[in-house]
Design a protein around this motif. Structure first.
Motif, PDB file in Angstrom:
ATOM      1  N   THR A   1       4.954   2.679  11.076  1.00  0.00           N
ATOM      2  CA  THR A   1       3.843   3.133  10.326  1.00  0.00           C
ATOM      3  C   THR A   1       3.284   1.961   9.350  1.00  0.00           C
ATOM      4  N   GLY A   2       4.154   0.928   9.523  1.00  0.00           N
ATOM      5  CA  GLY A   2       4.112  -0.546   8.760  1.00  0.00           C
ATOM      6  C   GLY A   2       4.828  -0.402   7.484  1.00  0.00           C
ATOM      7  N   LEU A   3       5.614   0.370   7.187  1.00  0.00           N
ATOM      8  CA  LEU A   3       6.577   0.758   6.102  1.00  0.00           C
ATOM      9  C   LEU A   3       7.584  -0.318   6.169  1.00  0.00           C
ATOM     10  N   ASN A   4       8.157  -0.477   7.269  1.00  0.00           N
ATOM     11  CA  ASN A   4       9.224  -1.714   7.572  1.00  0.00           C
ATOM     12  C   ASN A   4       8.916  -2.959   7.222  1.00  0.00           C
ATOM     13  N   MET A   5       7.650  -3.393   7.756  1.00  0.00           N
ATOM     14  CA  MET A   5       6.998  -4.582   7.528  1.00  0.00           C
ATOM     15  C   MET A   5       6.834  -4.796   6.016  1.00  0.00           C
TER      16      MET A   5
ATOM     17  N   PHE B   1      10.928   4.368  -1.169  1.00  0.00           N
ATOM     18  CA  PHE B   1       9.997   5.307  -1.454  1.00  0.00           C
ATOM     19  C   PHE B   1       8.745   4.759  -0.855  1.00  0.00           C
ATOM     20  N   ASP B   2       8.139   5.759   0.269  1.00  0.00           N
ATOM     21  CA  ASP B   2       6.912   5.726   0.893  1.00  0.00           C
ATOM     22  C   ASP B   2       5.877   6.086  -0.231  1.00  0.00           C
ATOM     23  N   LYS B   3       5.170   5.170  -0.648  1.00  0.00           N
ATOM     24  CA  LYS B   3       3.960   5.483  -1.608  1.00  0.00           C
ATOM     25  C   LYS B   3       2.774   6.364  -0.801  1.00  0.00           C
ATOM     26  N   GLU B   4       2.691   5.886   0.447  1.00  0.00           N
ATOM     27  CA  GLU B   4       1.651   6.504   1.227  1.00  0.00           C
ATOM     28  C   GLU B   4       1.708   7.935   1.268  1.00  0.00           C
TER      29      GLU B   4
ATOM     30  N   ASN C   1       5.198  -2.802  -3.829  1.00  0.00           N
ATOM     31  CA  ASN C   1       3.999  -3.326  -3.410  1.00  0.00           C
ATOM     32  C   ASN C   1       2.803  -1.779  -3.347  1.00  0.00           C
ATOM     33  N   ASN C   2       1.752  -2.088  -2.889  1.00  0.00           N
ATOM     34  CA  ASN C   2       0.853  -0.906  -2.574  1.00  0.00           C
ATOM     35  C   ASN C   2       1.477   0.035  -1.562  1.00  0.00           C
ATOM     36  N   ARG C   3       2.217  -0.274  -0.785  1.00  0.00           N
ATOM     37  CA  ARG C   3       2.893   0.739   0.134  1.00  0.00           C
ATOM     38  C   ARG C   3       4.050   1.198  -0.031  1.00  0.00           C
ATOM     39  N   VAL C   4       5.117   0.543  -0.669  1.00  0.00           N
ATOM     40  CA  VAL C   4       6.466   0.882  -0.586  1.00  0.00           C
ATOM     41  C   VAL C   4       7.029   0.571  -1.889  1.00  0.00           C
ATOM     42  N   LYS C   5       7.962   1.365  -2.367  1.00  0.00           N
ATOM     43  CA  LYS C   5       8.838   1.248  -3.655  1.00  0.00           C
ATOM     44  C   LYS C   5      10.120   1.066  -3.154  1.00  0.00           C
ATOM     45  N   LEU C   6      11.013  -0.043  -3.446  1.00  0.00           N
ATOM     46  CA  LEU C   6      12.483  -0.080  -3.354  1.00  0.00           C
ATOM     47  C   LEU C   6      12.955  -0.014  -4.615  1.00  0.00           C
TER      48      LEU C   6
ATOM     49  N   ARG D   1      15.770  -5.627  17.163  1.00  0.00           N
ATOM     50  CA  ARG D   1      15.482  -6.954  17.639  1.00  0.00           C
ATOM     51  C   ARG D   1      14.225  -7.630  17.684  1.00  0.00           C
ATOM     52  N   LYS D   2      13.462  -6.735  18.249  1.00  0.00           N
ATOM     53  CA  LYS D   2      12.038  -7.033  18.448  1.00  0.00           C
ATOM     54  C   LYS D   2      11.257  -7.027  17.043  1.00  0.00           C
ATOM     55  N   ALA D   3      11.887  -6.130  16.139  1.00  0.00           N
ATOM     56  CA  ALA D   3      11.284  -6.020  14.757  1.00  0.00           C
ATOM     57  C   ALA D   3      11.415  -7.365  14.013  1.00  0.00           C
ATOM     58  N   VAL D   4      12.906  -7.868  14.043  1.00  0.00           N
ATOM     59  CA  VAL D   4      12.998  -9.074  13.387  1.00  0.00           C
ATOM     60  C   VAL D   4      12.365 -10.178  13.879  1.00  0.00           C
TER      61      VAL D   4
END
Length: 190
Positions: free
Chosen positions: A106-110, A69-72, A8-13, A141-144
């Motif tokens: 940073t929002g990357l994980n979301m 890969f963090d696109k930001e 997406n705009n933020r990350v590339k897997l 755990r909180k993230a999930v």
């Protein structure tokens, strides 16, 4: 099953490989980065073994490992994977995720989780996505829970850790029936 490219705009897997994992050596050396994981990655040799194991599981259609890969920031951030893939029962797990400290909160994980959940439910047509987390790992755990994961139970003294500690594992899941609501509320705007 071939590991896809998810973006997406933020990350590339991208598919993790023996050619690209060396981009993660410095990140993997960060102190206690995977302290709640039974895996060792903090030396180049340990990281190579970790990657080879992931690729062996991929060859057996039991995993799809990704390099993140963090696109930001225009740099590699860590890795994640689908694992314990059970095509007969349409269940897989998301995990084995570690990202450098500079990428955390940073929002990357979301963004990663959205892409992975969407692909699992909408492309692979799986019925359930699970997550297994060390009971002590409150942050994960909180993230999930934040992305809609439901705690199914805790497997007591389930995994032997490298330091000899026997961890208990929290089992979370998201069901296909829950995905549309999660996608339009928690991941609104993704």
């Amino acid at each position: 099953m071939k590991t896809p490219i998810l973006e997406n705009n933020r990350v590339k897997l991208l598919p993790l490989s023996l050619e690209n994992y060396t981009q993660l050596i410095d990140i993997a050396k960060q102190d206690k980065l995977v302290q709640y994981s039974p895996s060792k990655i903090d030396s180049p040799q340990d990281l190579e073994i970790y990657v080879k194991t992931a690729l062996e599981r991929a060859e057996a259609n039991k995993a799809m490992p990704f390099i993140i890969f963090d696109k930001e920031k225009q740099t590699y951030a860590g890795c994640t994977r689908y694992g314990f893939i059970n095509t007969a029962n349409k269940v897989l797990y998301i995990g084995w995720t570690w990202i450098g400290r500079e990428f955390q909160s940073t929002g990357l994980n979301m963004n990663m989780k959205f892409l992975m959940l969407r692909y699992a439910f909408e492309t692979l047509k799986f019925d359930k996505v699970g997550f297994t987390i060390d009971e002590r790992n409150i942050r994960s755990r909180k993230a999930v829970e934040k992305i809609g994961g439901t705690l199914e139970g805790i497997l007591r003294n389930d995994v032997l850790m490298p330091d000899g500690f026997k961890r208990s594992t929290c089992c979370y899941s998201i069901l296909i029936e829950e995905w549309d609501t999660i996608k339009t509320t928690i991941f609104k705007g993704f």
